[in-house]
Motif scaffolding. Structure first.
Motif, mmCIF file in Angstrom:
data_model
loop_
_atom_site.group_PDB
_atom_site.id
_atom_site.type_symbol
_atom_site.label_atom_id
_atom_site.label_comp_id
_atom_site.label_asym_id
_atom_site.label_seq_id
_atom_site.Cartn_x
_atom_site.Cartn_y
_atom_site.Cartn_z
ATOM 1 N N SER A 1 0.835 -1.211 0.000
ATOM 2 C CA SER A 1 0.000 0.000 0.000
ATOM 3 C C SER A 1 0.862 1.250 0.000
ATOM 4 O O SER A 1 0.583 2.225 -0.706
ATOM 5 C CB SER A 1 -0.931 -0.006 1.218
ATOM 6 O OG SER A 1 -1.841 -1.084 1.163
ATOM 7 N N GLU A 2 1.931 1.217 0.770
ATOM 8 C CA GLU A 2 2.839 2.364 0.813
ATOM 9 C C GLU A 2 3.594 2.502 -0.510
ATOM 10 O O GLU A 2 3.739 3.609 -1.035
ATOM 11 C CB GLU A 2 3.820 2.211 1.971
ATOM 12 C CG GLU A 2 4.767 3.377 2.122
ATOM 13 C CD GLU A 2 5.683 3.240 3.335
ATOM 14 O OE1 GLU A 2 6.635 4.032 3.439
ATOM 15 O OE2 GLU A 2 5.453 2.334 4.155
ATOM 16 N N ALA A 3 4.061 1.385 -1.057
ATOM 17 C CA ALA A 3 4.828 1.434 -2.301
ATOM 18 C C ALA A 3 3.977 1.969 -3.451
ATOM 19 O O ALA A 3 4.447 2.777 -4.265
ATOM 20 C CB ALA A 3 5.368 0.049 -2.641
ATOM 21 N N PHE A 4 2.713 1.540 -3.522
ATOM 22 C CA PHE A 4 1.833 1.965 -4.616
ATOM 23 C C PHE A 4 1.050 3.232 -4.272
ATOM 24 O O PHE A 4 0.155 3.617 -5.030
ATOM 25 C CB PHE A 4 0.865 0.831 -4.975
ATOM 26 C CG PHE A 4 1.481 -0.267 -5.782
ATOM 27 C CD1 PHE A 4 1.767 -0.090 -7.129
ATOM 28 C CD2 PHE A 4 1.811 -1.478 -5.199
ATOM 29 C CE1 PHE A 4 2.340 -1.099 -7.878
ATOM 30 C CE2 PHE A 4 2.390 -2.503 -5.942
ATOM 31 C CZ PHE A 4 2.654 -2.310 -7.286
ATOM 32 N N GLN A 5 1.404 3.864 -3.145
ATOM 33 C CA GLN A 5 0.766 5.123 -2.743
ATOM 34 C C GLN A 5 -0.759 4.983 -2.738
ATOM 35 O O GLN A 5 -1.496 5.784 -3.317
ATOM 36 C CB GLN A 5 1.203 6.264 -3.665
ATOM 37 C CG GLN A 5 2.704 6.496 -3.658
ATOM 38 C CD GLN A 5 3.146 7.548 -4.656
ATOM 39 O OE1 GLN A 5 2.343 8.297 -5.195
ATOM 40 N NE2 GLN A 5 4.452 7.606 -4.913
#
Length: 303
Positions: free
Chosen positions: A122-126
């Motif tokens: 979730s953080e990587a794909f914003q």
């Protein structure tokens, strides 16, 4: 190597329409296998048969040695699927949708490993998992499917236009994730219209036309089917005259260009060296050229 996906003479008919007409596709364990073809060529029909969502008309189809129609429930525990057009439930959050799809593949919402992977992705794909599904753009709906598929380990990933709706930065992140999957030993069938994506990621490529595979192999295997482009600085096309195997000599934007059969490049280099040319460039055949070799006639007809 172990065969993960095997089809032989596979057919699927919808009335008089032959969506698949003798498809032979083989995907080995640990490969990232590109599956190329325009809309209507039979890619999505093939994927539906492999997922057990459509019953074959004839021929053979197996996934992990099992029948995808008869053994769909067992196979789906080992398969992660990302469609190209994702719909999400409008009244639940993206995070809840991811949890639901992950649970269908055996994940537990409170499992620390799953939670950590979900948060990392979730953080990587914003991606904001707190919003309701109705508030998501096409790109964010695609991220729901991506995160749900990648957060739970699978033996086989079937990806049907997985980066549809994603911006270029997210496409780069997606490529990194697929490379990571390969390092874990997973197998990937990647259907994509983005030729650079396939060329960057895939070990092997199959090109489908009218329900049949017309070319299949590694990019190195297939590149002998097209010519390499050679160019150098100059404005006189005669500078390339007499080069062994040179075809289609032209002058464009201050460079002399010609094509040459890939296996004849080495024999042409001594001749070029004797002519003291500058700015020599040799570009191997691209996947786009391989693709257009089979579909260029359609473009000409449209023009």
């Amino acid at each position: 190597m172990t065969t993960v996906i095997h089809t032989a003479g596979l057919t699927k008919h919808y009335g008089r329409v032959h969506a698949l007409d003798g498809l032979d596709l083989h995907v080995e364990h640990g490969q990232i296998h590109g599956f190329l073809g325009p809309n209507g060529a039979g890619k999505s029909t093939t994927i539906r048969v492999l997922l057990g969502l459509a019953r074959k008309t004839g021929g053979e189809a197996s996934v992990f040695g099992a029948d995808p129609w008869r053994d769909a429930v067992d196979l789906h525990r080992r398969i992660a699927y990302i469609p190209g057009d994702v719909s999400v439930w409008p009244n639940i959050t993206g995070g809840e949708a991811i949890d639901l799809m992950a649970r269908l593949r055996g994940a537990r919402r409170n499992d620390p490993a799953y939670r950590a992977e979900k948060e990392r992705l979730s953080e990587a794909f914003q991606f904001d998992p707190r919003k309701k599904g109705r508030a998501y753009s096409k790109g964010n709906r695609q991220k729901v499917a991506l995160i749900a598929a990648l957060a739970v380990p699978a033996d086989l990933y079937i990806l049907d236009e997985p980066t549809s709706g994603l911006d270029p930065l997210m496409e780069v992140l997606f490529r990194d994730e697929i490379t990571r999957l390969k390092e874990t030993g997973a197998t990937v069938l990647l259907s994509s219209h983005i030729l650079s994506e396939v060329e960057h990621l895939c070990d092997r490529v199959s090109i489908i036309r009218a329900g049949r595979i017309v070319e299949s192999g590694t990019l190195a295997d297939l590149r002998h089917l097209t010519r390499t482009e050679v160019s150098f600085e100059g404005t006189d096309a005669g500078a390339a005259a007499g080069v062994p195997g040179a075809h289609d000599i032209s002058v464009e934007e201050g460079r002399v260009r010609f094509t040459i059969d890939t296996d004849a490049v080495a024999s042409a280099l001594p001749t070029l060296g004797q002519r003291e040319i500058t700015g020599l460039r040799i570009a191997p055949a691209s996947l786009e050229e391989l693709f257009l070799r089979h579909y260029g006639d359609q473009l000409e007809a449209q023009e």
